[in-house]
Structure formats: structure tokens, C-alpha cells
Design an enzyme around this catalytic site. Structure first.
Site, PDB file in Angstrom:
ATOM      1  N   CYS A  58       4.616   0.114   8.904  1.00 27.08           N
ATOM      2  CA  CYS A  58       5.390   1.164   8.245  1.00 27.08           C
ATOM      3  C   CYS A  58       4.615   1.682   7.031  1.00 27.08           C
ATOM      4  CB  CYS A  58       6.740   0.602   7.816  1.00 27.08           C
ATOM      5  SG  CYS A  58       7.723   1.745   6.836  1.00 27.08           S
ATOM      6  N   CYS A 115       6.813   0.664   3.774  1.00 26.00           N
ATOM      7  CA  CYS A 115       7.092  -0.700   3.312  1.00 26.00           C
ATOM      8  C   CYS A 115       6.182  -1.765   3.931  1.00 26.00           C
ATOM      9  CB  CYS A 115       8.558  -1.059   3.546  1.00 26.00           C
ATOM     10  SG  CYS A 115       8.956  -1.424   5.269  1.00 26.00           S
ATOM     11  N   CYS A 154      12.396   2.520  10.701  1.00 23.70           N
ATOM     12  CA  CYS A 154      12.003   1.175  10.274  1.00 23.70           C
ATOM     13  C   CYS A 154      13.265   0.391   9.944  1.00 23.70           C
ATOM     14  CB  CYS A 154      11.090   1.285   9.054  1.00 23.70           C
ATOM     15  SG  CYS A 154      10.735  -0.301   8.274  1.00 23.70           S
ATOM     16  N   CYS A 202      13.198  -0.558   5.844  1.00 22.00           N
ATOM     17  CA  CYS A 202      13.415   0.423   4.765  1.00 22.00           C
ATOM     18  C   CYS A 202      14.197   1.644   5.234  1.00 22.00           C
ATOM     19  CB  CYS A 202      12.083   0.851   4.153  1.00 22.00           C
ATOM     20  SG  CYS A 202      11.087   1.917   5.218  1.00 22.00           S
ATOM     21  N   CYS A 241       7.592   8.107  20.525  1.00 17.58           N
ATOM     22  CA  CYS A 241       6.822   9.245  20.029  1.00 17.58           C
ATOM     23  C   CYS A 241       6.907   9.217  18.498  1.00 17.58           C
ATOM     24  CB  CYS A 241       7.444  10.514  20.603  1.00 17.58           C
ATOM     25  SG  CYS A 241       6.571  12.007  20.153  1.00 17.58           S
TER      26      CYS A 241
END
Ligand code: FE
Length: 161
Positions: A78, A81, A126, A129, A149
């Protein structure tokens, strides 16, 4: 007359209370992710493109990501985070113009529904976060049938050592 006034006072109190409740619910919804920051905090710490994609559920221009053609072994984490989200062995060339994977790292990605373009799409974000990543479609390769995607701006590539 006094009765009418009393009624108005009661009604306005009730409507204030409803608004306060709405606010409370919205705050609770935000707090469902382990990592929570205010919009101003995210804006200050993320590059503009990443902020637009992850916090405003934006979409980067197709074929614009540097991560699109990376073939090295490693993990895509991510961009906000650092949580590991996708593995290089699950990346495939979809031709869509966005980094594509046939599966995510289980438990680190969560899903929602997005009706932004007039029909429902499975949005993914995510799980730590809450940052928007992209969408998942059912037209992926035979391995899983799924095509995740993902906006490159929502990812950072960590090569395998
Ligand atoms: Fe994250």
C-alpha cells in the site's frame, strides 16, 4: 401560541439530535480501519496523485504507471501505509493499462460497492488504512477468473531481496 412555540422548539431539538447522530455514525464508519488519519493529514503526507486515487477514489490515467511493466519478483505494498497487498507472481498483463493481479494477499484487501459510473463495480481498498486501490472484475485469467485492476499510484513495489 405558546403551544406552537413549544412544538417548534421540540422539533428543532429533535432535528439537531438527528444531525448529531448522523455525525456520530459517520465518525464510527471512518474508525473501522486500524489506521485512521484526517483528510488534511493524508493530503499533507501523500504525493498528489496517490492522495487523489486513494483518498478521493480517483483513477489514474491508463498506461501512466511506472509499475505497469515491472516483472521483477517482489511485493506490491500500500502506497499509504505499507501493508503488503499483491505479489509479483500473481501479476499478469491484462492490456487494460493498469497493474493487474489475479488475486490479492488475503485479509489485507477489503471490498465495497461503487456505483460511480452508473452500474455496480466491486471496489477494493486497503484493509488497514481504507485507501482506495481499484476494482475487481470477473474477466481475469483461468487461474482465479478474477482481474484486480489496481491504480499504480496506490502501490509501492518492494523487490525481493
Ligand atoms: Fe493502506
Amino acid at each position: 401560541m405558546k403551544r406552537v412555540l413549544l412544538l417548534i422548539v421540540c422539533l428543532s431539538l429533535f432535528s439537531c439530535n438527528t444531525k448529531a447522530q448522523d455525525k456520530k455514525e459517520k465518525n464510527t464508519a471512518k474508525a473501522e480501519f486500524p489506521i485512521t488519519k484526517t483528510d488534511a493529514e493524508w493530503k499533507a503526507e501523500l504525493p498528489p496523485e496517490t492522495y487523489y486515487v486513494m483518498r478521493k477514489a480517483g483513477t489514474e490515467r491508463a498506461f501512466s504507471s511506472d509499475l505497469l511493466n515491472i516483472k521483477e519478483k517482489g511485493t506490491y505494498v500500500c502506497a499509504a501505509c505499507g501493508t503488503p497487498l499483491f505479489k509479483s507472481e500473481h501479476k499478469f498483463k491484462s492490456g487494460s493499462g493498469w497493474p493487474s493481479f489475479d488475486r490479492a494477499i488475503e485479509g489485507n484487501v477489503a471490498y465495497g460497492v461503487d456505483n460511480k459510473i452508473g452500474y455496480p463495480r466491486d471496489e477494493e481498498h486497503c484493509a488497514k488504512c481504507g485507501g482506495h486501490l481499484g476494482h475487481v472484475f470477473d474477466d481475469g485469467p483461468k487461474t482465479t477468473g478474477k482481474r484486480h485492476c489496481i491504480n499504480g499510484a496506490a502501490l509501492r513495489f518492494v523487490p525481493e531481496e
